[in-house]
Design an enzyme around this catalytic site. Structure first.
Site, PDB file in Angstrom:
ATOM      1  N   SER A 143      -9.625   6.124 -10.005  1.00  0.00           N
ATOM      2  CA  SER A 143      -9.856   6.978  -8.845  1.00  0.00           C
ATOM      3  C   SER A 143      -8.528   7.609  -8.435  1.00  0.00           C
ATOM      4  O   SER A 143      -7.454   7.129  -8.821  1.00  0.00           O
ATOM      5  CB  SER A 143     -10.403   6.137  -7.688  1.00  0.00           C
ATOM      6  OG  SER A 143     -10.392   6.854  -6.465  1.00  0.00           O
ATOM      7  N   TYR A 156     -11.679  -0.589  -1.521  1.00  0.00           N
ATOM      8  CA  TYR A 156     -11.852   0.340  -2.642  1.00  0.00           C
ATOM      9  C   TYR A 156     -10.496   0.749  -3.210  1.00  0.00           C
ATOM     10  O   TYR A 156     -10.291   0.764  -4.434  1.00  0.00           O
ATOM     11  CB  TYR A 156     -12.636   1.555  -2.172  1.00  0.00           C
ATOM     12  CG  TYR A 156     -13.001   2.528  -3.272  1.00  0.00           C
ATOM     13  CD1 TYR A 156     -14.104   2.304  -4.090  1.00  0.00           C
ATOM     14  CD2 TYR A 156     -12.248   3.683  -3.480  1.00  0.00           C
ATOM     15  CE1 TYR A 156     -14.454   3.196  -5.099  1.00  0.00           C
ATOM     16  CE2 TYR A 156     -12.589   4.574  -4.481  1.00  0.00           C
ATOM     17  CZ  TYR A 156     -13.686   4.330  -5.283  1.00  0.00           C
ATOM     18  OH  TYR A 156     -14.026   5.214  -6.278  1.00  0.00           O
ATOM     19  N   LYS A 160      -9.266  -0.007  -7.038  1.00  0.00           N
ATOM     20  CA  LYS A 160      -8.968   1.064  -7.987  1.00  0.00           C
ATOM     21  C   LYS A 160      -7.488   1.074  -8.384  1.00  0.00           C
ATOM     22  O   LYS A 160      -7.147   1.450  -9.517  1.00  0.00           O
ATOM     23  CB  LYS A 160      -9.389   2.413  -7.413  1.00  0.00           C
ATOM     24  CG  LYS A 160     -10.903   2.564  -7.263  1.00  0.00           C
ATOM     25  CD  LYS A 160     -11.632   2.410  -8.614  1.00  0.00           C
ATOM     26  CE  LYS A 160     -13.119   2.672  -8.491  1.00  0.00           C
ATOM     27  NZ  LYS A 160     -13.820   2.601  -9.793  1.00  0.00           N
TER      28      LYS A 160
END
Length: 251
Positions: A143, A156, A160
């Protein structure tokens, strides 16, 4: 040169391939010649239709990838399907949005388990087979938040960032075994994960203003990067995290 990008006779496992980025990647690999095993919680009927329309075989394996319990089942199903496993795309992932002060342990664990822990153990299981056959391609979906911190998505961002680090680490160990481990870092794409951002007019406008390409990404924009990293064209490419972001990181 075009033969370098062909995947004829190969089998690819793509997690989370029912919609969005995973579906686009699965279809791109099929159009390049690979048969597809889609693993996830939700039926992938639309993906099946698109893969089969490209003339390739398709298998759906129901698997809740929020835990490592189905990992061996997914790999065994792929091997039973065509007798080989050449490509693994670790696309399945979740996001939970909250201020860092309000993140619960339950949400933290859910994101890290799906986005990182299961990804690692799927890679480990696939690599065991790939090492025996002397070749394989593992593509992790990272990401922009592998490079940046983001807003209201601390779990998150942590997952990532770890995916990027894990991609480097596995490449270091497995390159000599004939296994390429690389990652794609998508920018802001029109998917379910970004629906909340796109529904927020102010936030959406601010994001769009920063993208040099002047638009949100379409899932099909990942097709070329995925086929490249899955094909012989990338045989000497190990441990990269390739942004496909409309120029966001260059800004």
């Amino acid at each position: 040169m075009s033969n370098m990008f062909k995947l004829d006779g190969q089998t690819a496992v793509v997690t989370g391939a029912n919609t969005g980025l995973g579906q686009a990647i699965a279809v791109a690999l099929a159009q390049a010649g690979a048969d597809i095993v889609a693993a996830g919680r939700s039926a992938a009927d639309d993906t099946r239709a698109l893969v089969e329309s490209a003339g390739r075989r398709f298998l759906f394996v129901e698997a809740d990838l929020s835990s490592t319990a189905p990992v061996q089942h997914v790999i065994d199903a792929a091997l039973n399907f065509q007798g080989r496993l050449d490509i693994l795309v670790n696309n399945a992932g979740i996001i939970r949005r909250a201020d860092a002060l309000d993140v619960t342990e339950e949400d933290w664990d859910a994101v890290l388990d799906t986005n990182l822990k299961t990804l690692f153990f799927l890679s480990q299981a696939a690599a065991g087979h790939m090492a025996r056959q002397g070749a394989g391609k593992i593509i992790n979906i990272a990401s922009l938040l592998s490079f940046q911190g983001g807003i209201r998505v601390p779990a998150y961002a942590a997952s990532k960032s770890a995916v990027a680090g894990l991609t480097h680490a596995l490449a270091n160990e497995w390159a000599a075994k004939g296994i390429n481990v690389n990652a794609i870092a998508p920018g802001y794409f029109e998917t379910n994960n970004t629906q909340a951002l796109r529904d927020d007019a102010q936030r959406s406008e601010a994001i769009l203003a920063r993208i040099p390409a002047g638009r949100w990404g379409s899932p099909a924009d990942l097709a070329g990067a995925a086929v490249f990293l899955a094909s012989r064209a990338s045989d000497y490419v190990h441990g990269i995290v390739l942004p496909v972001d409309g120029g966001w990181l260059a800004r």
